[in-house]
Scaffold this active site. Structure first.
Site, PDB file in Angstrom:
ATOM      1  N   LYS A  79       0.891  -1.167  -0.222  1.00  0.00           N
ATOM      2  CA  LYS A  79       0.064  -0.116   0.016  1.00  0.00           C
ATOM      3  C   LYS A  79       0.771   1.189  -0.032  1.00  0.00           C
ATOM      4  CE  LYS A  79      -3.865   2.018   2.682  1.00  0.00           C
ATOM      5  NZ  LYS A  79      -4.788   1.863   3.791  1.00  0.00           N
ATOM      6  N   SER A 149      -9.602   1.627   2.832  1.00  0.00           N
ATOM      7  CA  SER A 149      -8.807   2.499   1.958  1.00  0.00           C
ATOM      8  C   SER A 149      -7.501   1.816   1.306  1.00  0.00           C
ATOM      9  CB  SER A 149      -8.068   3.446   2.927  1.00  0.00           C
ATOM     10  OG  SER A 149      -6.969   2.977   3.793  1.00  0.00           O
ATOM     11  N   SER A 173     -10.134  -0.588   6.985  1.00  0.00           N
ATOM     12  CA  SER A 173      -9.489  -0.303   5.881  1.00  0.00           C
ATOM     13  C   SER A 173      -8.602  -1.646   4.933  1.00  0.00           C
ATOM     14  CB  SER A 173      -8.236   0.809   5.652  1.00  0.00           C
ATOM     15  OG  SER A 173      -9.126   2.008   5.839  1.00  0.00           O
TER      16      SER A 173
END
Lengths: 459, 64
Positions: A79, A149, A173
């Site tokens: 990420k 996210s 997330s």
């Protein structure tokens, strides 16, 4: 089966037997990315040449006959909140333009030591402050969100653009995008995985964890990034499927409210199947559920505003509108509101510790419905009520962040729309092994989630 | 706990005190959001009163 479709476990076995080369594996994954990522946009930065170079080195090492680390030659995505020395950490934000990380995050060092090969950085909702990841499409249907996210990470793992990825989770997330993309997501116990070198959202709620295609892969990745090594590891706990006597809490409040009927039915079937496998189903009234969302918002807004206190004042127009509004609002929140939320967090943690003396884990949905359309702002429930997408996706997840307990999302089936959804197991602190065992049983019941079909990707 | 319904003028004053640049066209949205969020967080007050036993400083976590 193409190499990009393999799990970590399968690929590692083939690599160890010299039946699959890391170069072949990484090349297969990169070909998949080049074929699909223009439409999905999971990646913010692809590291094709460095990954192939690392794969060649990994192959040389294998040919020497040396003992191999557990993730040797395995392509993994990160990420884009996680620092890699010499690379930008974009956080999918204009605020970060020009940023270059000076050192590796602790988890990056751990994965490198374990032999992993980084394929690139994946998109996040800006600074992880949202549940939709607008840049990225859901591989099951590109008109839908992958969730967030960690939407880029979940999308990449789902379509074969990486065998696994790291995500971060402040209110769901990791688990929400995992559920919406049909993959596995694990938020570990607070403090199990280092946050050093990861851009924070709300430091007292933030966690780093794995997103994978199988539960066993999540266990392997968790071992690689855990701060402490334990004898009775999570992966070792998966050698048997014995859950006889495990008390599985089925909430009678909150967690099955405002829930898509098809998901509710699928979870009821899973409960029955797990009971047949030996679990004891126990009805549970989950305490203090009315404090979960206000507590989450009170902490997240204040802490995020503190993290961004300089940039929201010096270059507010560099933020996207949604994140800017939240940071501006959080900047004006009185301290007493934050402290009231922290107090609620402490009470919730204490109440949940007591609850987990009666049950070994809760079985709950990860998401109350499937992936929203991109740009959709609210769901309309059967009773006509409206609920913002962000609230719908956070409400079953935030309690695990507030209390710091582990939570695992596993694919639980596909809705009649074709979109996947997940089941979530939440347990007391350091109960990852129990959750993973339950998750692996679900995999056995539902079958392994296939790759998204090309027609869906092109739809 | 009663939460005031923030106005754009109140937000301008608050932002000024917090040295937060907030153009006029943004103040109404921030006012509405802050009112909503504070009212929501304020529900914790009644939840606390409904809970068994008094809450003291020990209920706080030590660190963030």
């Amino acid at each position: 089966m193409e190499p990009f479709e393999l799990s970590i476990t399968e690929a590692s076995t083939l690599i160890a037997k010299k039946e699959l080369s890391p170069v072949e594996l990484v090349d297969s994954v990169l070909q998949r990315v080049w074929k699909l990522d223009d439409n999905i946009a999971a990646y913010s930065l692809l590291l094709a040449e460095p990954a192939l170079e690392r794969a060649r080195l990994a192959e040389e090492q294998i040919m020497t006959g040396a003992a191999l680390p557990p993730l040797q030659g395995i392509p993994i995505a990160l990420k884009d909140l996680i620092d890699v020395a010499g690379l930008p950490t974009s956080a999918s934000s204009r605020v970060q333009v020009g940023h270059v990380a000076e050192s590796d995050a602790v988890t990056v060092k751990q994965l490198q030591k374990a032999g992993a090969i980084f394929t690139g950085k994946t998109h996040t909702h800006e600074f992880a402050f949202g549940l939709t990841t607008p840049q990225t499409a859901n591989p099951w249907h590109t008109e839908h969100t992958p969730g967030g996210s960690s939407g880029g990470s979940a999308a990449a793992v789902s379509y074969g653009g990486a065998l696994a990825a790291l995500g971060t989770d402040t209110g769901g997330s990791i688990r929400v995008p995992a559920a919406l993309c049909g993959v596995v997501g694990l938020k570990p116990t607070r403090g199990t995985v280092s946050l050093e070198g990861v851009i924070p959202l709300a430091p007292s709620l933030d966690h780093v964890g794995p997103i994978t295609r199988t539960v066993k892969d999540a266990a392997l990745l968790l071992e690689a990034i855990s701060k402490a090594k334990v004898d009775n590891s999570s992966a070792n706990a998966l050698v048997d499927h014995e859950i006889t006597g495990t008390k599985l809490g089925v909430p009678v409040n909150y967690f099955y409210e405002r829930l898509e009927p098809e998901i509710e039915e699928a979870l009821a079937q899973l409960q029955r199947a797990l009971a047949d496998a030996g679990a004891e189903l126990v009805e549970v009234s989950v305490p203090l559920t009315e404090t979960i969302m206000p507590g989450q918002w009170g902490i997240m807004l204040a802490e995020a505003a503190f993290v961004h206190r300089d940039n929201i004042r010096s270059r507010p127009d560099h933020y996207g509108e949604d994140v800017r509004l939240l940071l501006e609002t959080g900047s004006l929140l009185p301290a007493q509101d934050y402290l009231m939320a922290k107090q609620a967090q402490a009470r919730l943690e204490r109440a949940w510790t007591e609850m987990f003396q009666k049950v070994d884990a809760l079985i709950v949905p990860t998401v109350p419905t499937v992936a929203a359309r991109r740009g959709q702002s609210a769901f309309i429930w059967q009773d006509g009520s409206e609920e913002p997408v962000v609230v719908a996706y956070v409400r079953f997840n935030a309690a695990a962040n507030l209390t710091g307990v582990p939570a695992l999302s596993v694919p639980a089936g596909r809705h009649s729309s074709g979109l996947p959804f997940g089941v979530q197991f939440i347990g007391p602190a350091h109960s990852e092994a129990v959750l993973l065992k339950l998750g692996q049983l679900v995999e056995g019941i539902t079958g392994r989630m296939p790759m998204p079909a090309p027609f869906a990707i092109c739809a | 706990m009663t939460i005031p319904a923030y106005t754009a003028e109140m937000i301008a004053d608050l932002a000024n005190r917090h040295e937060l640049p907030l153009p006029q066209e943004r103040r109404a949205a921030v006012a509405a959001t802050l009112t909503h969020v504070r009212s929501f967080i304020g529900t914790l007050q009644s939840a606390r009163q409904d809970a068994k036993g008094a809450i003291t400083e020990k209920d706080f976590h030590g660190t963030v």
